[in-house]
Design a protein around this motif. Structure first.
Motif, PDB file in Angstrom:
ATOM      1  N   LEU A 101      -3.533 -16.382  14.117  1.00 57.23           N
ATOM      2  CA  LEU A 101      -2.353 -16.484  14.985  1.00 57.23           C
ATOM      3  C   LEU A 101      -2.193 -15.241  15.866  1.00 57.23           C
ATOM      4  N   GLY A 102      -3.180 -14.366  15.836  1.00 61.31           N
ATOM      5  CA  GLY A 102      -3.112 -13.168  16.672  1.00 61.31           C
ATOM      6  C   GLY A 102      -2.424 -12.014  15.984  1.00 61.31           C
ATOM      7  N   GLY A 103      -2.240 -12.123  14.655  1.00 61.93           N
ATOM      8  CA  GLY A 103      -1.537 -11.073  13.929  1.00 61.93           C
ATOM      9  C   GLY A 103      -2.425  -9.873  13.625  1.00 61.93           C
ATOM     10  N   THR A 104      -1.778  -8.754  13.363  1.00 63.19           N
ATOM     11  CA  THR A 104      -2.478  -7.532  12.945  1.00 63.19           C
ATOM     12  C   THR A 104      -2.008  -7.211  11.540  1.00 63.19           C
ATOM     13  N   VAL A 105      -2.937  -7.191  10.597  1.00 60.89           N
ATOM     14  CA  VAL A 105      -2.557  -6.864   9.224  1.00 60.89           C
ATOM     15  C   VAL A 105      -2.318  -5.359   9.147  1.00 60.89           C
ATOM     16  N   VAL A 106      -1.075  -4.980   8.864  1.00 55.41           N
ATOM     17  CA  VAL A 106      -0.712  -3.554   8.802  1.00 55.41           C
ATOM     18  C   VAL A 106      -1.133  -2.978   7.453  1.00 55.41           C
ATOM     19  N   PHE A 107      -0.903  -3.748   6.378  1.00 55.90           N
ATOM     20  CA  PHE A 107      -1.528  -3.416   5.100  1.00 55.90           C
ATOM     21  C   PHE A 107      -1.741  -4.700   4.315  1.00 55.90           C
ATOM     22  N   GLY A 108      -2.791  -4.690   3.500  1.00 57.12           N
ATOM     23  CA  GLY A 108      -3.158  -5.905   2.781  1.00 57.12           C
ATOM     24  C   GLY A 108      -3.188  -5.718   1.282  1.00 57.12           C
ATOM     25  N   ARG A 109      -3.032  -4.501   0.819  1.00 57.00           N
ATOM     26  CA  ARG A 109      -2.940  -4.239  -0.627  1.00 57.00           C
ATOM     27  C   ARG A 109      -2.151  -2.962  -0.812  1.00 57.00           C
ATOM     28  N   VAL A 110      -1.340  -2.928  -1.858  1.00 53.20           N
ATOM     29  CA  VAL A 110      -0.519  -1.751  -2.101  1.00 53.20           C
ATOM     30  C   VAL A 110      -0.796  -1.252  -3.515  1.00 53.20           C
ATOM     31  N   MET A 111      -0.829   0.075  -3.651  1.00 54.23           N
ATOM     32  CA  MET A 111      -1.124   0.666  -4.947  1.00 54.23           C
ATOM     33  C   MET A 111       0.122   0.607  -5.824  1.00 54.23           C
ATOM     34  N   MET A 112       0.352  -0.540  -6.414  1.00 58.07           N
ATOM     35  CA  MET A 112       1.542  -0.714  -7.247  1.00 58.07           C
ATOM     36  C   MET A 112       1.317  -1.844  -8.233  1.00 58.07           C
ATOM     37  N   LYS A 113       2.110  -1.797  -9.296  1.00 57.38           N
ATOM     38  CA  LYS A 113       2.036  -2.845 -10.298  1.00 57.38           C
ATOM     39  C   LYS A 113       3.458  -3.260 -10.644  1.00 57.38           C
ATOM     40  N   VAL A 165       3.188   3.004 -22.091  1.00 62.27           N
ATOM     41  CA  VAL A 165       1.938   3.638 -21.663  1.00 62.27           C
ATOM     42  C   VAL A 165       1.813   3.460 -20.157  1.00 62.27           C
ATOM     43  N   LEU A 166       1.515   4.567 -19.457  1.00 55.91           N
ATOM     44  CA  LEU A 166       1.453   4.521 -17.996  1.00 55.91           C
ATOM     45  C   LEU A 166       0.099   3.992 -17.534  1.00 55.91           C
ATOM     46  N   ASP A 167       0.130   3.134 -16.502  1.00 54.82           N
ATOM     47  CA  ASP A 167      -1.098   2.607 -15.904  1.00 54.82           C
ATOM     48  C   ASP A 167      -1.827   3.771 -15.213  1.00 54.82           C
ATOM     49  N   ARG A 168      -3.135   3.874 -15.427  1.00 54.76           N
ATOM     50  CA  ARG A 168      -3.876   5.013 -14.847  1.00 54.76           C
ATOM     51  C   ARG A 168      -4.191   4.804 -13.366  1.00 54.76           C
ATOM     52  N   MET A 169      -4.150   3.559 -12.917  1.00 50.21           N
ATOM     53  CA  MET A 169      -4.520   3.247 -11.536  1.00 50.21           C
ATOM     54  C   MET A 169      -3.309   3.161 -10.605  1.00 50.21           C
ATOM     55  N   ARG A 170      -2.330   2.343 -11.041  1.00 53.77           N
ATOM     56  CA  ARG A 170      -1.248   1.998 -10.123  1.00 53.77           C
ATOM     57  C   ARG A 170       0.107   2.440 -10.678  1.00 53.77           C
ATOM     58  N   PRO A 171       0.950   3.070  -9.864  1.00 55.98           N
ATOM     59  CA  PRO A 171       2.329   3.310 -10.295  1.00 55.98           C
ATOM     60  C   PRO A 171       2.983   1.956 -10.591  1.00 55.98           C
ATOM     61  N   GLU A 172       3.863   1.951 -11.587  1.00 57.49           N
ATOM     62  CA  GLU A 172       4.432   0.672 -12.010  1.00 57.49           C
ATOM     63  C   GLU A 172       5.934   0.629 -11.705  1.00 57.49           C
ATOM     64  N   TYR A 173       6.399  -0.524 -11.322  1.00 62.27           N
ATOM     65  CA  TYR A 173       7.825  -0.700 -10.979  1.00 62.27           C
ATOM     66  C   TYR A 173       8.430  -1.643 -12.002  1.00 62.27           C
ATOM     67  N   VAL A 174       9.118  -1.036 -12.949  1.00 59.89           N
ATOM     68  CA  VAL A 174       9.568  -1.746 -14.137  1.00 59.89           C
ATOM     69  C   VAL A 174      11.014  -2.187 -13.946  1.00 59.89           C
ATOM     70  N   ARG A 175      11.253  -3.456 -14.244  1.00 58.27           N
ATOM     71  CA  ARG A 175      12.597  -4.006 -14.068  1.00 58.27           C
ATOM     72  C   ARG A 175      13.539  -3.388 -15.108  1.00 58.27           C
ATOM     73  N   ALA A 176      14.726  -2.963 -14.649  1.00 60.81           N
ATOM     74  CA  ALA A 176      15.627  -2.230 -15.552  1.00 60.81           C
ATOM     75  C   ALA A 176      17.076  -2.509 -15.193  1.00 60.81           C
ATOM     76  N   ARG A 177      17.935  -2.190 -16.144  1.00 60.34           N
ATOM     77  CA  ARG A 177      19.371  -2.302 -15.887  1.00 60.34           C
ATOM     78  C   ARG A 177      19.964  -0.902 -15.854  1.00 60.34           C
ATOM     79  N   LEU A 178      20.522  -0.592 -14.696  1.00 62.66           N
ATOM     80  CA  LEU A 178      21.066   0.744 -14.472  1.00 62.66           C
ATOM     81  C   LEU A 178      22.557   0.725 -14.810  1.00 62.66           C
ATOM     82  N   VAL A 179      22.939   1.586 -15.753  1.00 60.44           N
ATOM     83  CA  VAL A 179      24.330   1.610 -16.228  1.00 60.44           C
ATOM     84  C   VAL A 179      24.816   3.054 -16.195  1.00 60.44           C
ATOM     85  N   TRP A 180      26.059   3.255 -15.782  1.00 61.69           N
ATOM     86  CA  TRP A 180      26.612   4.604 -15.813  1.00 61.69           C
ATOM     87  C   TRP A 180      27.083   4.899 -17.232  1.00 61.69           C
TER      88      TRP A 180
END
Ligand SMILES: Nc1nc2c(c(=O)[nH]1)N[C@H]1C(S)=C(S)[C@@H](COP(=O)(O)OP(=O)(O)OC[C@H]3O[C@@H](n4cnc5c(N)ncnc54)[C@H](O)[C@@H]3O)O[C@H]1N2
Ligand code: MOO
Length: 646
Positions: free
Chosen positions: A492-504, A569-584
């Motif tokens: 469609l004439g698009g430009t892929v700005v990024f196609g993979r992100v270092m995240m889990k 245990v932390l992933d050695r390759m990708r930073p991880e975004y873990v779902r959490a409940r934030l409470v004061w």
């Protein structure tokens, strides 16, 4: 048919999003904006000063373009590698074109002697290297722009592949159609693609051909999360201002101009109490009651010395009266047969002006009630203030219009439909994405489930991009044989700005710009991945389009929190975004991010339940292999935090 052109900007800073690419757009304008221009820029990209990336891009583009202009990396420093990267590719050198550029530029500035411009032919494509500054790049190209069409024609002449190249020069019908769209988004620089492909990867990855011939490595560089976000954000702007009727104002919208009071509030001297409008100088005593001024009633009464008028809170103070006595400070002396008050005793002495709000007491006419940039919240105060301004419309940034689709032959779109076949999967992503986008303040369009068919996908995307600023899809972006999203975007004439992100999760998250300032966010199909990607990337983009800010801090708010949960245990390759409940925590006087690690798989939508934050876990190292209960972490806020324990 115009000649297809690629413009490659070489700059470390621009590629990291630390500076805006101004030469790429200026070169594009120089080529395309001349009357009857023979050029059409079909590819733009920004790469760092890396010889491999320059070589790979020019080699790839030269198969489809007739002219490639490389801007930047032509200085004398050791990090300037453009000419060294290009020279091995040149089948033929074009020193005269280079000399013409230098000679012409020297007439403008002696500094022109300090850059190494170059020209040559790669395949049948003319490739030019020009300085990276906006001024230098344009001045050099201007010297030869008149002869370039002929150079390109000659470079492509007499080759058996010429017809093939001319065919390749024709833009796909869908691309041409998309380019004709009225731009609805602010101008987006398309030249921000940060993806790099291996030298042998073709655009379109694997749109045709046998499955055996498919790519076995992703052609996309895995970009760090912040770099990906910065690149995506650079492609949009706050939407242009428009006049919005007060009834259409929604939370999330942002004022593009201040709200000014058309009239004073109150518009008349108003009583603050229920009681009697009096002449203050009369003082305590027995007085005749003339009648009543009630809230909303006209102040038709004329109070004179020796008389009073009943008055309600908020009602206009009758002419002649200059103070109000509370009903509690009075006694009935006489009433008539109908129960109306005839005479009352005023017990209190009041000052002139007492219990009266004068004209403009709450709001002065012409005063600024809300500044430009103020955001409408769900609290109601902003809309209420707009209503009392006296205006009918407010000037606000536009609202992003986003279409949402799910891809996959396996998906059942209809809620509750029986599982029709072995392998059927309920579409949970689309309802989730639609809900989140609405809450962010978007107008959404539901495109339903689209089968794994590139034709239907291209048609659906093309149609949606005619009326929407962007499309958010899920599924079909990984390495599967029916993962069509990226090839279709490019078609469609698009430009892929990024196609993979270092995240889990959400590694295959893809962002592309399309003609007419449109964009596509192709999110992964795994349900938790799709929702995490939406909050990590789409939400900040939407906030920027709404006008809510332009810094990462404003667009992707986060807090430091104490983690509560099991050792992870932390992933050695990708930073991880873990779902959490934030409470004061009032006890700790700190934010606490409660994490349950049992449900964090990307296939589990349930991991999003009750989540209002994503805890950003860093990559694991030998020194820090895990996070534990009590560790300090960064929590990215995705919904209002909680102030009460669950
Ligand atoms: N060889 C590789 N395979 C995979 C890679 C990789 O790097 N190499 N990446 C994995 C990661 S990480 C993800 S995330 C997924 C993403 O794949 P796609 O985006 O192509 O998604 P699909 O294959 O279409 O679907 C994946 C999964 O999710 C289900 N799905 C899809 N859409 C929906 C929906 N709307 N509602 C509910 N569930 C949905 C689908 O049925 C699949 O089970 O790729 C990995 N593979
Ligand atoms: O990155 Mo994928 O989103 O892990 O599942």
């Amino acid at each position: 048919m115009p000649f297809p052109v690629g413009i490659l900007t070489v700059s470390d800073k621009c590629s990291q999003g630390l500076a805006q690419d101004t030469s790429g757009p200026a070169l594009r304008a120089l080529l395309e904006e001349q009357p009857g221009s023979p050029w059409q820029v079909t590819q733009t990209l920004v790469v760092p000063d890396e010889a491999d990336e320059i070589t790979a891009t020019v080699r790839r583009w030269s198969a489809h373009s007739r002219l490639v202009v490389v801007a930047g990396g032509t200085g004398l420093a050791s990090g300037d590698v453009t000419v060294a990267a290009l020279e091995p590719l040149f089948g033929k050198r074009l020193p005269s074109l280079a000399i013409a550029m230098v000679v012409g530029s020297l007439r403008i500035t002696p500094m022109a002697a300090l850059s190494q411009v170059a020209a040559g032919i790669v395949g049948s494509c003319v490739v030019l290297a020009v300085p990276g500054s906006r001024k230098g790049s344009v001045e050099n190209l201007q010297q030869i722009v008149a002869v370039l069409p002929h150079a390109v024609e000659t470079a492509g002449a007499g080759r058996s592949t010429r017809q093939v190249h001319e065919k390749a020069a024709e833009p796909a019908p869908a691309a041409a159609e998309a380019a004709a769209l009225e731009p609805v988004a602010a101008a987006a620089p398309a030249a921000l693609c940060g993806c790099s492909r291996p030298d042998d990867a073709e655009p379109g990855e694997r749109p045709t051909g046998s499955v055996a011939g498919r790519a076995r490595k992703s052609p996309h560089r895995m970009v760090p999360v912040d770099e990906a976000l910065v690149r995506a954000l650079a492609c949009v702007d706050a939407l242009p201002a428009e006049d919005v009727a007060l009834a259409d104002v929604r939370p999330g919208m942002v004022l593009a101009a201040p709200v000014v009071a058309h009239e004073p509030v109150p518009a008349y001297p108003a009583s603050v109490m229920d009681g009697y409008a009096v002449v203050a100088a009369d003082g305590p005593g027995v007085y005749r009651v003339l009648g009543a001024s009630t809230a909303g009633g006209l102040a038709a009464l004329q109070v004179t010395r020796g008389t009073v008028a009943r008055i309600a809170t908020g009602a206009p103070v009758p002419r002649g009266a200059d103070a109000v006595v509370m009903v509690e400070d009075s006694e009935l002396v006489e009433q008539d047969d109908a129960g109306e008050e005839v005479m009352v005793r005023i017990l209190a002495r009041v000052q002139s002006g007492q219990h009266i709000r004068p004209v403009g007491y709450d709001v002065q006419q012409g005063s600024e009630l809300m500044p430009a940039g103020a955001m409408v919240s769900s609290v109601g105060g902003e809309v209420g203030t707009m209503a009392l301004s006296g205006g009918t419309h407010v000037r606000m940034h536009g609202v992003p219009r986003i279409a949402v689709l799910s891809t996959g032959d396996e998906l059942l779109s209809e809620a509750g439909a029986p599982l029709s076949h072995h392998g059927a999967v309920r579409d949970s992503n689309r309802p989730a994405l639609l809900c989140a986008l609405r809450a962010l303040g978007c107008v959404v369009e539901d495109l339903g489930v689209v089968p794994d068919d590139p034709e239907i996908l291209a048609e659906t995307l093309g149609a949606a991009l005619r009326s929407c600023h962007g499309v958010v899809s899920s599924g079909g972006v990984s390495m599967g044989e029916r993962d069509w999203l990226r090839p279709v975007i490019e078609r469609l004439g698009g430009t892929v700005v990024f196609g993979r992100v270092m995240m889990k999760p959400a590694k295959p998250t893809t962002f592309a710009t399309l003609p007419a300032s449109r964009f596509v966010f192709a999110l992964p199909g795994n349900p938790a991945s799709a929702v995490v990607a939406l909050h990590m990337f789409v939400a900040p983009l939407v906030r920027k389009m709404l006008g809510q800010g332009d810094t990462l801090e404003a667009l992707r708010p986060s807090v430091t929190a104490v983690m509560r949960g099991p050792r992870m245990v932390l992933d050695r390759m990708r930073p991880e975004y873990v779902r959490a409940r934030l409470v004061w925590s009032a006890e700790r006087e700190a934010w606490v991010a409660q994490v349950a690690d049992t449900l964090q798989q990307s296939s589990r939508m349930a991991s999003m339940l009750a989540a209002n934050a994503l805890v950003a876990l860093p990559r694991g190292t030998d020194a820090r292999p895990a996070v534990c209960d009590g560790d300090r972490v960064t929590a990215i806020i995705i919904a209002p935090p909680s102030f009460s324990p669950q």
